[in-house]
Design an enzyme around this catalytic site. Sequence first.
Site, PDB file in Angstrom:
ATOM      1  N   LYS A   1       0.202   4.426  -6.427  1.00  8.19           N
ATOM      2  CA  LYS A   1       1.264   3.669  -6.120  1.00  8.19           C
ATOM      3  C   LYS A   1       2.139   2.487  -6.814  1.00  8.19           C
ATOM      4  CE  LYS A   1       1.454   0.788  -1.784  1.00  8.19           C
ATOM      5  NZ  LYS A   1       0.718   0.037  -0.492  1.00  8.19           N
TER       6      LYS A   1
ATOM      7  N   SER B   1       2.408   1.549   3.710  1.00  4.66           N
ATOM      8  CA  SER B   1       3.313   1.458   2.501  1.00  4.66           C
ATOM      9  C   SER B   1       2.929   2.628   1.373  1.00  4.66           C
ATOM     10  CB  SER B   1       3.423   0.021   2.130  1.00  4.66           C
ATOM     11  OG  SER B   1       2.265  -0.415   1.590  1.00  4.66           O
TER      12      SER B   1
ATOM     13  N   SER C   1      -1.903   0.409   5.339  1.00  6.28           N
ATOM     14  CA  SER C   1      -0.887   1.090   4.298  1.00  6.28           C
ATOM     15  C   SER C   1      -1.598   2.089   3.316  1.00  6.28           C
ATOM     16  CB  SER C   1      -0.435   0.020   3.163  1.00  6.28           C
ATOM     17  OG  SER C   1       0.426  -0.880   3.896  1.00  6.28           O
TER      18      SER C   1
END
Length: 561
Positions: A130, A214, A238
């Site tokens: 990420k 996310s 997330s």
Amino acid sequence: MGSWKDIAAAKREAILDSIPSKWRISPIPSREEQKDVTGPYIHQFLSKEEIQITETDAVGLANQISSGSWKATEVTEAFCHRASLAHQLTNCLHETFFDAALSDAKDLDDYLAKHGKTLGPLHGVPISLKDQFHVKGVDTSMGYVGWIGTFQGIKNDPRKGVYESEMVRELRALGAVLYCKTSVPHTLMSGETVNNIIEYTWNPKNRNLCSGGSSGGEGALIGLKGSPAGFGTDSGGSIRVPAAFNGLYGIRPSAGRLPFEGMPNSMDGQNSILSVVGPLATTIGGVRLLVKAILSQSPWLHDPLVVDMPWRDWVEHETQDLIKAAASGNSKLSFATLKHDGVVGLHPPVARALQLCADLLAKAGHKVIEWKPPSHEHGAKLVFNSWKYDGGADIHSAMALSGEPLAQQLFLFGDKPEKQYSAAEISANNVALREWRKQYMDYWNSTTELTGTGRPVDGVITAVAPFAAAPPLGYTYYGYTMFVNGLDYTSVVIPVTMVDKSLDVVDHSYQPLNDIDKTIQNGYDPEIYDGAHVSVQLVGRRLQEEKMLLLAEHLGSILKT
């Protein structure tokens, strides 16, 4: 210096330009032309060998490379190719560093040839990250236009391009090959991945829907098998939301189990609800491999917030014994299911998935009870309060660096900072949170009277969201994940089924409890959702990662058979 639009457009083009021309798709089909870009669709752009490599999980890749059957370089190149395709179809990447990855892979091949052994358990395995991890030589924008070309928004900072997060160092020491960083919503505080750089990250299985957030870029990339496994973060769902929406396994460990040191974050310093880092993967074995590998690096010696807790074989053996005893009829496991959180009901396919898990576990001889815990609505409010301690100052200051607008999905932060909480108000929220956690603990303990096993329930099965996934601007309720963050419990996502429009018809008898429930129920259209992944989460108590991974594997195997 150009406008935020110019900077964002240049970065968006630079990501595409980093993809070799031989891997470019032309024309890229619209979402209307091609809803599902997984499986047969993406296969047309890959060789037979590349398909075989990229559809092998992280455990299989580690075994094939360590045995010498595959070279780390050929594995890395295959995943770089498939990741490039994935980005063009879903907008899932922020950074690529394929040349550096191939160089690292060659070094690993040379090491194995010279020493006759691997560097570590992840030797040659490509791992995606990420865009919240610092990796040398590439930007960390975290979705903010104002962070492009800087170090966390600071220009001319000497750490830019050379600093690496602690987990990045550990992954390199384990032999992993790092090759890309994936998209996030700016602020990190949305269940949809949207920012002004890549715009919107779509769900590869159903491009009418979002990939989650996310860690939505991780979800889309791994869902398209452009990565066998990667790392996301979770402060409100997330990791779990992208895992669920893309048919993947993922774990939200308890705070302090895996190292967050050296990673940027939104609202850094808010310590009531800590964000945690954890893996997503195509298989539960891949998730376990990554957790176990990181723990082998003694992260508690490098991150002051990590608990000195190596991988506990005894917990794994104890759980295996419970599973074996249940299989032989000498004992049983016990689970609970949460059918409604008291605020928002479940869409038909999610309710079906939950019931399927309950029915199959009962059929396998396990005890299944209904979960009736202390108020989730109250717990979610306390978590939400913690997100507002600084009145949105951190987020709005990051947006102000470029003057870019906040995405509509981030409505909860308004268009300007609000009044910040006082120290007394923060303390009061922390006290209320502690009291709610104690109530929940007591309730969990009380289930001993209902399980028939002499112990409380082993795990709780709940939805990850009321919907299989959300359309743009449709992710408006986070209660099914937020309660886990409020309790700091361990949770593992398990893929269950797909939306089937012939089975999952609208339930016209359902009576919404409130306006948000009504809005979410009205948003269900079987035609739009058809074919989307449907998953559940298996929730355990704090720091029960070993146990929950094994129980998730057990439930997954029951679902497959």
